[in-house]
Scaffold this motif. Structure first.
Motif, mmCIF file in Angstrom:
data_model
loop_
_atom_site.group_PDB
_atom_site.id
_atom_site.type_symbol
_atom_site.label_atom_id
_atom_site.label_comp_id
_atom_site.label_asym_id
_atom_site.label_seq_id
_atom_site.Cartn_x
_atom_site.Cartn_y
_atom_site.Cartn_z
ATOM 1 N N UNK A 163 0.825 -1.213 0.000
ATOM 2 C CA UNK A 163 0.000 0.000 0.000
ATOM 3 C C UNK A 163 0.856 1.258 0.000
ATOM 4 N N UNK A 164 0.323 2.317 -0.585
ATOM 5 C CA UNK A 164 1.027 3.599 -0.583
ATOM 6 C C UNK A 164 0.570 4.392 0.643
ATOM 7 N N UNK A 165 1.540 4.900 1.409
ATOM 8 C CA UNK A 165 1.191 5.691 2.597
ATOM 9 C C UNK A 165 1.000 7.148 2.188
ATOM 10 N N UNK A 166 -0.124 7.707 2.608
ATOM 11 C CA UNK A 166 -0.470 9.091 2.319
ATOM 12 C C UNK A 166 0.195 10.000 3.371
ATOM 13 N N UNK A 167 1.101 10.870 2.912
ATOM 14 C CA UNK A 167 1.823 11.755 3.834
ATOM 15 C C UNK A 167 0.857 12.622 4.662
ATOM 16 N N UNK A 168 -0.272 12.996 4.062
ATOM 17 C CA UNK A 168 -1.254 13.824 4.780
ATOM 18 C C UNK A 168 -1.790 13.113 6.022
ATOM 19 N N UNK A 169 -1.911 11.790 5.935
ATOM 20 C CA UNK A 169 -2.401 11.039 7.103
ATOM 21 C C UNK A 169 -1.347 11.005 8.211
ATOM 22 N N UNK A 170 -0.092 10.929 7.823
ATOM 23 C CA UNK A 170 0.992 10.994 8.819
ATOM 24 C C UNK A 170 1.006 12.383 9.455
ATOM 25 N N UNK A 171 0.839 13.413 8.617
ATOM 26 C CA UNK A 171 0.802 14.793 9.121
ATOM 27 C C UNK A 171 -0.346 15.000 10.113
ATOM 28 N N UNK A 172 -1.476 14.342 9.865
ATOM 29 C CA UNK A 172 -2.619 14.477 10.780
ATOM 30 C C UNK A 172 -2.258 13.952 12.176
ATOM 31 N N UNK A 173 -1.501 12.862 12.234
ATOM 32 C CA UNK A 173 -1.048 12.360 13.548
ATOM 33 C C UNK A 173 -0.101 13.372 14.203
ATOM 34 N N UNK A 174 0.748 14.000 13.380
ATOM 35 C CA UNK A 174 1.683 15.001 13.933
ATOM 36 C C UNK A 174 0.927 16.232 14.441
ATOM 37 N N UNK A 175 -0.116 16.626 13.722
ATOM 38 C CA UNK A 175 -0.963 17.744 14.197
ATOM 39 C C UNK A 175 -1.560 17.400 15.559
ATOM 40 N N UNK A 176 -1.963 16.142 15.718
ATOM 41 C CA UNK A 176 -2.538 15.702 16.990
ATOM 42 C C UNK A 176 -1.490 15.792 18.111
ATOM 43 N N UNK A 177 -0.254 15.337 17.844
ATOM 44 C CA UNK A 177 0.805 15.440 18.865
ATOM 45 C C UNK A 177 1.085 16.903 19.220
ATOM 46 N N UNK A 178 1.047 17.778 18.198
ATOM 47 C CA UNK A 178 1.245 19.217 18.461
ATOM 48 C C UNK A 178 0.137 19.748 19.370
#
Ligand code: PHE
Ligand code: ZN
Ligand code: ZN
Ligand code: ZN
Length: 285
Positions: free
Chosen positions: A2-17
């Motif tokens: 599967x291809x990982x969508x960078x935007x989904x990773x960024x959403x987790x980082x927004x949550x940590x922020x």
């Protein structure tokens, strides 16, 4: 794969922020921002169908905080491939590159595996470590608690600072079977890689290698500078730190290179498929 969508990773980082913003500006192990980070990862992993355990790491092994361990069903339980990242940060800031980036990429890779649900050859386990910043403590405690079961872990893959804004593409033990499983991804993408010399024995992979377990991983770099040759080949700045906000208040959501982040996640899922997914889904080398 599967291809990982960078935007989904960024959403987790927004949550940590957001978690840091709401909890005194940091996610240090044992503090409220750390507990909230644990809860976020646990909730996502449980919802995806993982078997999830939180493992408190009490004094004197840790200064506080719990490890999160999640295992995917299927595959040979006696041959475990483990992905890990420290979930804690230092007290100085929100810890988004160090190590929201490793935590968020392995989380999104785990969610992508669950969604795809391929036939598994080996067992896959994910670990988010407490108290790395005080001395690799959570991961060392995990290994100690495993006892003889540690021999089932056939490979450990570590992700610490995978999106440094002036970073490079570094692989731990690049010439080993584990290292090659990442290098293959970057080679195909036309991205030059190097051995991760800066990170040697400085992150949780040391807890595993000290226990005799083969390890690799990917990193973009910490306070060390890039040479002129490295800066040239990766399009970055020479003689400047790989992460200018290392252990600082400015390690925020702005302190992320989205391109390096996306490649790390996709290198991870490529390696996961190569190392642990059944030959009926992906050929074993
Ligand atoms: N383990 C270090 C930390 O969390 C980061 C680091 C990784 C530094 C790799 C150098 C190399 O602060
Ligand atoms: Zn750190
Ligand atoms: Zn770190
Ligand atoms: Zn193999």
């Amino acid at each position: 794969v599967p291809k990982i969508d960078t935007a989904k990773v960024k959403a987790h980082l927004q949550k940590f922020q957001q978690i840091a913003d709401q909890n005194g500006g940091n996610r240090r192990s044992g503090r409220a921002g750390y507990t909230a980070s644990v809860n976020y990862v646990v909730e996502k992993m449980k919802a995806a169908g993982y078997d999830v355990t939180t493992q408190a790491c009490p004094s004197p092994d840790c200064t506080g905080g719990s490890n999160v361990i999640a295992e995917w069903k299927g595959g040979d339980a006696n041959q475990v491939i483990m992905f890990g990242a420290h979930l804690d940060g230092v007290a100085a800031g929100p810890g988004i590159n160090d190590n929201g980036s490793g935590s968020a990429t392995i989380l999104e890779v785990a969610l992508a595996l669950a969604e795809k649900n391929p036939a598994m050859a080996k067992r896959v386990r994910f670990g988010w470590w407490a108290d790395e910043e005080q001395g690799l403590n959570g991961s060392r405690y995990y290994i100690k608690q495993l006892g003889a079961n540690k021999s089932k872990i056939k490979g450990y893959l570590n992700f610490d600072m995978v999106a440094s804004v002036n970073g490079g593409y570094f692989i731990n033990n690049i010439n080993t079977e584990l290292g090659k499983s990442f290098k293959e991804y970057y080679d195909k993408a036309g991205i030059p890689t190097e051995e991760n010399t800066e990170g040697r024995n400085r992150s949780d992979d040391a807890s595993f290698t000290n226990a005799g377990i083969s390890a690799s991983g990917v990193a973009a770099g910490a306070s060390a500078t890039l040479t002129a040759a490295q800066a040239q080949k990766w399009g970055k700045k020479a003689n400047a730190p790989r992460d200018p906000c290392y252990h600082a208040a400015c390690d925020t959501i702005k302190n992320i290179d989205d391109t390096i982040l996306g490649h790390s996640a996709n290198a991870q899922v490529t390696a996961l498929y190569k190392l642990a997914v059944s030959a009926t889904s992906a050929p074993e080398p």
